[in-house]
Design a protein around this motif. Structure first.
Motif, PDB file in Angstrom:
ATOM      1  N   ASN A 197      -3.249 -43.466 -35.945  1.00 20.75           N
ATOM      2  CA  ASN A 197      -2.854 -44.045 -34.660  1.00 20.75           C
ATOM      3  C   ASN A 197      -1.905 -43.163 -33.861  1.00 20.75           C
ATOM      4  OD1 ASN A 197      -4.311 -46.522 -34.691  1.00 20.75           O
ATOM      5  ND2 ASN A 197      -2.852 -47.374 -36.159  1.00 20.75           N
ATOM      6  N   ILE A 239      -5.979 -39.758 -33.585  1.00 18.76           N
ATOM      7  CA  ILE A 239      -6.663 -40.323 -32.417  1.00 18.76           C
ATOM      8  C   ILE A 239      -6.088 -39.784 -31.103  1.00 18.76           C
ATOM      9  CG2 ILE A 239      -7.139 -42.457 -31.148  1.00 18.76           C
ATOM     10  CD1 ILE A 239      -7.374 -43.866 -33.858  1.00 18.76           C
ATOM     11  N   MET A 288      -5.788 -50.421 -36.043  1.00 21.56           N
ATOM     12  CA  MET A 288      -6.014 -49.727 -34.772  1.00 21.56           C
ATOM     13  C   MET A 288      -5.115 -50.314 -33.701  1.00 21.56           C
ATOM     14  SD  MET A 288      -7.764 -47.401 -33.094  1.00 21.56           S
ATOM     15  CE  MET A 288      -9.267 -47.119 -34.055  1.00 21.56           C
ATOM     16  N   TYR A 346      -6.135 -47.501 -27.763  1.00 19.64           N
ATOM     17  CA  TYR A 346      -7.519 -47.066 -27.919  1.00 19.64           C
ATOM     18  C   TYR A 346      -8.364 -47.527 -26.732  1.00 19.64           C
ATOM     19  CZ  TYR A 346     -11.831 -45.753 -30.269  1.00 19.64           C
ATOM     20  OH  TYR A 346     -13.014 -45.152 -30.591  1.00 19.64           O
ATOM     21  N   TRP A 352     -13.507 -51.861 -31.290  1.00 21.97           N
ATOM     22  CA  TRP A 352     -12.096 -51.638 -31.605  1.00 21.97           C
ATOM     23  C   TRP A 352     -11.172 -52.444 -30.694  1.00 21.97           C
ATOM     24  CZ3 TRP A 352     -11.286 -49.982 -36.141  1.00 21.97           C
ATOM     25  CH2 TRP A 352     -12.165 -49.089 -36.745  1.00 21.97           C
TER      26      TRP A 352
END
Length: 215
Positions: free
Chosen positions: A68, A72, A118, A123, A173
């Motif tokens: 995280n 990403i 997540m 995201y 997600w």
């Protein structure tokens, strides 16, 4: 996780490694172009997944925080750079979009624990920004004088792979916590996530084999 999902998950991991290997083999041909950084990205992605897969056998670390806060964001920022700064030749756009994306971590610190699978807010925003860039890239390719030679355009394969994986799995997600309560839908979407990951890395490999410098 069912047997099919385990098999596809392994396939996704090794397809990522295959893409990194292909990129390394082509490095000498593109070492003087900005595409060399795509090689670095693919190697970074595979090494990161390797750490995620086997790292806890050697060191103790927070896997969720590793992805995280590090993996990403690096991957998103790379694609912002590839699209905005290089494909569109708008470096200022890259910095603006990156700044907006990084700002999303501030409210996330108040809403998400470090061990959350997540960070949905980060995201989701990251993918929405990427989706805008993807649409802009499709528009650029459609209006290009070389549209009939799209098969030689490296960005065509990259853009298609990003569309299938990042944009295609955005709802998964974004609503991850809700979908966990609906196992059938969750399993179908998780299978798509894995399959689209395999396809994306195959397309990334093809971008080296068939693609050329983006025009």
């Amino acid at each position: 996780m069912g047997d099919f999902q385990r098999i596809v998950q392994e396939l996704m991991f090794w397809s990522e490694g295959f893409a990194a290997l292909i990129s390394i083999l082509y490095y000498q041909r593109i070492k003087n172009e900005y595409w060399k950084f795509f090689v670095f990205y693919l190697v970074f992605a595979f090494v990161s997944e390797s750490i995620g897969k086997w790292g806890d056998h050697f060191i103790e670390y927070n896997k969720q925080a590793f992805y995280n806060y590090f993996v990403i964001p690096v991957e998103f920022l790379f694609f912002y750079w590839l699209y905005a700064a290089k494909s569109f030749n708008k470096p200022k756009l890259f910095f603006i979009l990156s700044f907006i994306y990084l700002l999303s971590f501030i409210p996330g610190e108040f809403f998400y624990p470090p061990n959350k699978v997540m960070f949905s807010l980060n995201y989701t925003l990251g993918c929405l920004i990427l989706m805008i860039l993807v649409i802009m890239e499709y528009y650029k390719q459609i209006n290009s004088s070389n549209i009939l030679d799209f098969g030689k355009n490296r960005m065509f394969y990259i853009n298609l792979g990003v569309t299938l994986f990042y944009i295609g799995t955005l709802p998964f997600w974004t609503f991850f916590e809700l979908l966990k309560s609906y196992r059938e839908i969750y399993n179908i979407y998780f299978a798509y996530f894995l399959i689209s990951g395999v396809v994306m890395y195959v397309l990334f490999s093809i971008s080296f084999l068939w693609g050329k410098q983006n025009s």
